[in-house]
Design a protein around this motif. Sequence first.
Motif, PDB file in Angstrom:
ATOM      1  N   ASN A 401      -9.832   4.500   9.263  1.00 44.17           N
ATOM      2  CA  ASN A 401      -9.008   5.055   8.195  1.00 44.17           C
ATOM      3  C   ASN A 401      -7.628   4.423   8.270  1.00 44.17           C
ATOM      4  N   LEU A 402      -7.178   3.800   7.172  1.00 40.84           N
ATOM      5  CA  LEU A 402      -5.925   3.056   7.152  1.00 40.84           C
ATOM      6  C   LEU A 402      -4.892   3.728   6.263  1.00 40.84           C
ATOM      7  N   GLN A 403      -3.665   3.810   6.754  1.00 36.62           N
ATOM      8  CA  GLN A 403      -2.518   4.250   5.967  1.00 36.62           C
ATOM      9  C   GLN A 403      -1.407   3.215   6.115  1.00 36.62           C
ATOM     10  N   VAL A 404      -0.735   2.900   5.027  1.00 34.95           N
ATOM     11  CA  VAL A 404       0.305   1.869   5.041  1.00 34.95           C
ATOM     12  C   VAL A 404       1.540   2.396   4.313  1.00 34.95           C
ATOM     13  N   TRP A 405       2.700   2.140   4.907  1.00 35.75           N
ATOM     14  CA  TRP A 405       3.982   2.485   4.292  1.00 35.75           C
ATOM     15  C   TRP A 405       4.834   1.211   4.141  1.00 35.75           C
ATOM     16  N   ARG A 406       5.538   1.098   3.024  1.00 32.96           N
ATOM     17  CA  ARG A 406       6.510   0.018   2.872  1.00 32.96           C
ATOM     18  C   ARG A 406       7.885   0.562   3.217  1.00 32.96           C
ATOM     19  N   VAL A 407       8.626  -0.182   4.000  1.00 28.90           N
ATOM     20  CA  VAL A 407       9.966   0.243   4.415  1.00 28.90           C
ATOM     21  C   VAL A 407      10.948  -0.076   3.293  1.00 28.90           C
ATOM     22  N   GLY A 409      14.814   0.427   2.952  1.00 28.03           N
ATOM     23  CA  GLY A 409      16.051   0.873   3.582  1.00 28.03           C
ATOM     24  C   GLY A 409      15.759   1.683   4.823  1.00 28.03           C
ATOM     25  N   GLN A 410      16.187   2.941   4.836  1.00 26.88           N
ATOM     26  CA  GLN A 410      15.945   3.842   5.956  1.00 26.88           C
ATOM     27  C   GLN A 410      14.764   4.773   5.701  1.00 26.88           C
ATOM     28  N   GLU A 411      14.029   4.535   4.631  1.00 32.69           N
ATOM     29  CA  GLU A 411      12.885   5.380   4.279  1.00 32.69           C
ATOM     30  C   GLU A 411      11.619   4.547   4.293  1.00 32.69           C
ATOM     31  N   LYS A 412      10.500   5.238   4.257  1.00 33.54           N
ATOM     32  CA  LYS A 412       9.220   4.550   4.124  1.00 33.54           C
ATOM     33  C   LYS A 412       8.436   5.200   2.988  1.00 33.54           C
ATOM     34  N   ILE A 413       7.753   4.358   2.228  1.00 32.98           N
ATOM     35  CA  ILE A 413       7.036   4.802   1.043  1.00 32.98           C
ATOM     36  C   ILE A 413       5.544   4.590   1.272  1.00 32.98           C
ATOM     37  N   LEU A 414       4.768   5.660   1.158  1.00 32.19           N
ATOM     38  CA  LEU A 414       3.321   5.569   1.357  1.00 32.19           C
ATOM     39  C   LEU A 414       2.692   4.805   0.197  1.00 32.19           C
ATOM     40  N   LEU A 415       1.881   3.813   0.514  1.00 31.84           N
ATOM     41  CA  LEU A 415       1.236   2.992  -0.501  1.00 31.84           C
ATOM     42  C   LEU A 415      -0.091   3.590  -0.919  1.00 31.84           C
ATOM     43  N   GLN A 416      -0.446   3.355  -2.170  1.00 31.45           N
ATOM     44  CA  GLN A 416      -1.766   3.746  -2.646  1.00 31.45           C
ATOM     45  C   GLN A 416      -2.826   2.889  -1.956  1.00 31.45           C
ATOM     46  N   ALA A 417      -4.044   3.403  -1.896  1.00 33.05           N
ATOM     47  CA  ALA A 417      -5.113   2.693  -1.202  1.00 33.05           C
ATOM     48  C   ALA A 417      -5.324   1.298  -1.759  1.00 33.05           C
ATOM     49  N   ALA A 418      -5.158   1.123  -3.061  1.00 33.36           N
ATOM     50  CA  ALA A 418      -5.377  -0.178  -3.689  1.00 33.36           C
ATOM     51  C   ALA A 418      -4.354  -1.207  -3.233  1.00 33.36           C
ATOM     52  N   ASP A 419      -3.210  -0.755  -2.699  1.00 34.79           N
ATOM     53  CA  ASP A 419      -2.147  -1.674  -2.283  1.00 34.79           C
ATOM     54  C   ASP A 419      -2.043  -1.816  -0.768  1.00 34.79           C
ATOM     55  N   HIS A 420      -3.000  -1.260  -0.031  1.00 36.91           N
ATOM     56  CA  HIS A 420      -2.918  -1.281   1.428  1.00 36.91           C
ATOM     57  C   HIS A 420      -2.819  -2.690   1.997  1.00 36.91           C
ATOM     58  N   SER A 421      -3.471  -3.642   1.383  1.00 36.74           N
ATOM     59  CA  SER A 421      -3.517  -4.984   1.952  1.00 36.74           C
ATOM     60  C   SER A 421      -2.716  -5.985   1.137  1.00 36.74           C
ATOM     61  N   LYS A 422      -1.802  -5.515   0.300  1.00 36.34           N
ATOM     62  CA  LYS A 422      -0.967  -6.395  -0.517  1.00 36.34           C
ATOM     63  C   LYS A 422       0.477  -6.280  -0.034  1.00 36.34           C
ATOM     64  N   PHE A 423       0.923  -7.287   0.714  1.00 38.70           N
ATOM     65  CA  PHE A 423       2.248  -7.266   1.317  1.00 38.70           C
ATOM     66  C   PHE A 423       3.143  -8.313   0.659  1.00 38.70           C
ATOM     67  N   TYR A 429       6.575  -3.450   6.762  1.00 39.85           N
ATOM     68  CA  TYR A 429       5.568  -2.415   6.563  1.00 39.85           C
ATOM     69  C   TYR A 429       5.252  -1.736   7.888  1.00 39.85           C
ATOM     70  N   VAL A 430       4.853  -0.479   7.780  1.00 37.65           N
ATOM     71  CA  VAL A 430       4.359   0.295   8.912  1.00 37.65           C
ATOM     72  C   VAL A 430       2.941   0.726   8.571  1.00 37.65           C
ATOM     73  N   ALA A 766      -4.476  13.918  16.142  1.00 42.57           N
ATOM     74  CA  ALA A 766      -4.334  14.008  14.696  1.00 42.57           C
ATOM     75  C   ALA A 766      -3.489  12.853  14.212  1.00 42.57           C
ATOM     76  N   SER A 767      -3.759  12.388  13.024  1.00 44.55           N
ATOM     77  CA  SER A 767      -2.986  11.273  12.486  1.00 44.55           C
ATOM     78  C   SER A 767      -1.603  11.753  12.100  1.00 44.55           C
ATOM     79  N   TYR A 768      -0.684  10.796  11.998  1.00 44.23           N
ATOM     80  CA  TYR A 768       0.706  11.137  11.723  1.00 44.23           C
ATOM     81  C   TYR A 768       0.837  11.813  10.379  1.00 44.23           C
ATOM     82  N   GLY A 769       0.003  11.381   9.431  1.00 43.61           N
ATOM     83  CA  GLY A 769       0.091  11.963   8.107  1.00 43.61           C
ATOM     84  C   GLY A 769      -0.678  13.250   7.964  1.00 43.61           C
TER      85      GLY A 769
END
Length: 986
Positions: A401-407, A409-423, A429-430, A766-769
């Motif tokens: 199970n994969l979760q991806v966030w784009r950084v 500034g000082q925040e992180k934004i959770l990406l939709q599943a369709a964008d998990h592998s588009k950097f 990214y985290v 448990a996962s972070y999310g």
Amino acid sequence: MSVSMRDLDPAFQGAGQKAGIEVWRIENFSPAPIPKSSIGKFFTGDSYIVLKTTALKTGALRHDIHYWLGKDTSQDEAGTAAVKTVELDAALGGRAVQYREVQGHETEKFLSYFKPCIIPQEGGVASGFKHVEAEEHVTRLFVCRGKHVVHVKEASHISFSLVPFARSSLNHDDIYILDTKSKIFQFNGSNSSIQERAKALEVVQYIKDTYHDGTCEVATVEDGRLMADADSGEFWGFFGGFAPLPRKTANAEDKTVTFDIKKLFCVEKGKANPVEDDTLKREMLDTNKCYILDCGLEVFVWMGRTTSLDDRKIASGAAEEMIRSSERPKSQMIRIIEGFETVPFRSKFDTWTQETNTTVSEDGRGRVAALLQRQGVNVRGLMKAAPPKEELEAFIDCTGNLQVWRVNGQEKILLQAADHSKFYSGDCYVFQYSYPGEEKEEVLIGTWFGKQSVEEERASAVSMASKMVESMKFVPAQARIYEGKEPVQFFVIMQSFIVFKGGISSGYKKYIAEKEVDDDTYNENGLALFRIQGSGPENMQAIQVDPVASSLNSSYCYILHNDSSVFTWMGNLATSTDQELVERQLDLIKPNLQTRAQKEGSESEQFWELLGGKTEYSSQKLTKEPESDPHLFSCTFTKVFVMFWQVTEIYNFTQDDLMTEDIFIVDCHSEIFVWVGQEVVPKNKLLALTIGEKFIEKDSLLEKLSPEAPIYVIMEGGEPSFFTRFFTSWDSSKSAMHGNSFQRKLKIVKNGGTPVADKPKRRTPASYGGRAGVPEKSQQRSRTMSLSPDRVRVRGRSPAFNALAATFENQNARNLSTPPPVVRKLYPRSVTPDSARLAPKSSAIASRSALFEKFKTPPQEPLIPKSIKASPKTLESPAPESSSKGKEEKKENHKEGEKSMSSKIVSLTIQEDAKEGVEDEEDLPAHPYERLKTTSPDPVTDIDVTRREAYLSSEEFKEKFGMTKEAFYKLPKWKQNKFKMAVQLF
């Protein structure tokens, strides 16, 4: 160097042809091979030659030769061992590093061959001594020193129990082992470290197995503790009773050579003549001569590649005389061949430029092998090794199970599943990846830094990832990854990985505004060129490069597009696999446009026009940093500052070398792994990633490590397979034990050498999310792909239709645009938006619980939702008790019913999840598709949101799903879920 058969002893024929250890003892001035059963046994009156052959990842063999001199060996035998070592090196092609080992002062590399220790026995072949097992056990006292390998020396022994040992034999700094007939005692000096005590216990286990058949008792005695127990009293009885120990007095053996000298001598006509110069440079060494570099504790003999065998023997003799005349018994002599200098030797020079070419040495090795082959010698192990095949193995499960966030500034934004592998190359990214391990769920949390990303967002990404790891009690592994240096594990996790130019984060936008540079961020309607690479469907990448002809490479395939046209370009050196990957990536980059295929050499004019004209380009395939053989280092911290100042290499390492109080580094050149023990203080755990970065800067092996090499932080107890693969064997139960290294080893020794797990396996984190974990192995299914490998790609279809078709054309296909199925567990760890969707099922479980609490009450219809199919037999009310049975029996039956409640609930839940029978279509009202969508402005209320498709009319259902409702609900439930996820209609 000229080689002739008269220079080679027949005993060395066939030596060094396969990995392992070979030993010869000097007998009558000739080497005699030692049988395998006797390897590791040394006699004080003899001299030995030890050959360690190591198979490298490159396919070549590396040789290390040691000649060991017992304290009672004769000068003639010692001289013979030194000369024969040079001959053995010649037989192996003149590439080996040669070490002089003196009893009691052996190098750590030598001792690592014979773990846990060597205990030389009295006697030798020259005196006619033959080892015979004594009828009566001799009580012996050994002193042990060493944190990573143990130097064992017999302090004294007594043949009669009436004669006590002298208390002066003990001190506060060392560890002692008293081997008696019925019990083995370990005395821990008060100044000894936990790690030294743990290593000494390995010697206790060795003595127990070797001299007591593994049956005697083991006891430990702590320095400074009075006779508080029977073991301490028994121990001190061998020393005439307890008394305070005196301070340790330094003796000749304790004195070390502390002076730091670097003197270079050139050996000419048997004499060592000093080379006068203020600095040491590589250019000072002549390939036609031999040199001696005296560094105090280490004396190096450097032998030029073109020197003769006699010259090398003379130089070795001169170095021996230098050590003997200066009375330095602890000094180690190391002989090195030009082109194969060791790291310690090169580090002594102020400047070192590697001038020799190892290929030349390989050719020379081949010539030696050819000569020996003509003389009838088996040289299979000496021939030049064939280049290894490129094999990529990720050692990580790809169904997680994969979760991806784009950084941002000082925040992180959770990406939709369709964008998990588009950097984007300008962003950071985290990611968090949960996957089934060998024994439990594993978690990997990492950061990815684009080449164009800004430093502030890189620091933010590391801080966010570290906090996620800390919040999960340091259980997950952590990774730091740079664009262009991604390891295969990362690509397998991402699968269809795309890197766009530019960035969309606030940090990147601010950077280009301040620098006043053009924003080249990818535009799907603009001009873009992608290089396609990878090894297969589960490891493929599309990297955006500059849209010019010079970016092309004959070894790859490319995708070129603008707003209205799509071209694919296949280089002449590309493979059919590369072409297949292009087709797969097209569905992710430009799915709805007809492509025009271009073959290198027959391109259209429009293709070159888009690239700005035809120019020269490369045909050399891009190569990544190769993975070398792993090296293990321990980190030494200072008391003043937590950052380590020194690293020590541990040779021939095993899992037992990892101490829970310390931090260790595994260096395999292309990746760095920082292993952190459970007993490491928390503030040092937080510095693990920084330690890895400092290690790369230090470059202990002088291998020019890339500062962007991937770094992993591995916590003890959570070692993933891509870490444990570096160890010949791995026992996860060892990390499940309580206590420090000494306490753990003591339990193992007292348990007969078997680890004792003190606690149950750690709960799956448990996962972070807060999302649910991945399925058990029996329930695993691959994440679905967007394109079946067996399907011919058809343009003009909608993405939903393509995803749907791919799902049913190949059940093993995977799609990165949709997340894997969420595991619905009976007792969720936390309530999250994802778990809220499980409300219908939770209410069903609650209803069943209420039902069984009223065990005798027939179930009421409203308590069981129609969507749950429980067998009538399971829910049937128990029959009335016969009047012939007494009240006691009724109570007993009632208790049994209560005891089985939870198991019946679990059984029902498992039956529901595993059931693959037909689910009847419910008589539900039909609603328009537009009102059933989650984004509808006028959504339908009072429906089961987990089964929106059930409210479609028959016509709309068939149009959207391509089958009737009846056919759909006859599918197994897991396939229904997979179908709905692939379509993503709602």
